[in-house]
Design a protein around this motif. Structure first.
Motif, mmCIF file in Angstrom:
data_model
loop_
_atom_site.group_PDB
_atom_site.id
_atom_site.type_symbol
_atom_site.label_atom_id
_atom_site.label_comp_id
_atom_site.label_asym_id
_atom_site.label_seq_id
_atom_site.Cartn_x
_atom_site.Cartn_y
_atom_site.Cartn_z
ATOM 1 N N ALA A 66 0.839 -1.205 0.000
ATOM 2 C CA ALA A 66 0.000 0.000 0.000
ATOM 3 C C ALA A 66 0.877 1.260 0.000
ATOM 4 N N ILE A 67 1.975 1.225 0.701
ATOM 5 C CA ILE A 67 2.885 2.365 0.721
ATOM 6 C C ILE A 67 3.492 2.549 -0.658
ATOM 7 N N THR A 69 2.312 1.617 -3.519
ATOM 8 C CA THR A 69 1.277 2.052 -4.452
ATOM 9 C C THR A 69 0.983 3.538 -4.305
ATOM 10 N N SER A 70 0.960 4.013 -3.062
ATOM 11 C CA SER A 70 0.647 5.430 -2.827
ATOM 12 C C SER A 70 1.800 6.338 -3.240
ATOM 13 N N VAL A 71 3.018 5.818 -3.242
ATOM 14 C CA VAL A 71 4.186 6.601 -3.629
ATOM 15 C C VAL A 71 4.304 6.683 -5.141
ATOM 16 N N SER A 72 3.895 5.621 -5.828
ATOM 17 C CA SER A 72 4.026 5.565 -7.296
ATOM 18 C C SER A 72 3.107 6.520 -8.006
#
Length: 72
Positions: A66-67, A69-72
């Motif tokens: 999830a981290i 994905t949120s950074v990408s």
């Protein structure tokens, strides 16, 4: 070199404690954090060790994903 590797490892572990929100949730109380870690250690010495490890690993991988994905 070993000393530097150990230091990096310890810093990474501390980062996980922060990333999990434990520092804020315990008001940075070291005794509380240590007590929680001792509880984890007891749980891992019990009969449910394998099940608990699978659950925690799955939960951790999802959180890391999830981290990412949120950074990408």
């Amino acid at each position: 070199m070993k000393r530097r590797e150990r230091t990096r490892h310890l810093i990474e572990l501390g980062g996980l404690v922060v990333k999990a929100g434990l520092v804020d949730l315990t008001d940075d109380d070291r005794a509380t954090l240590y007590g929680a870690f001792l509880s984890i250690a007891v749980k891992l010495q019990g009969e449910e060790r394998d099940n608990v490890l699978v659950l925690w690993k799955r939960r951790g991988k999802r959180a890391f994903d999830a981290i990412e994905t949120s950074v990408s």
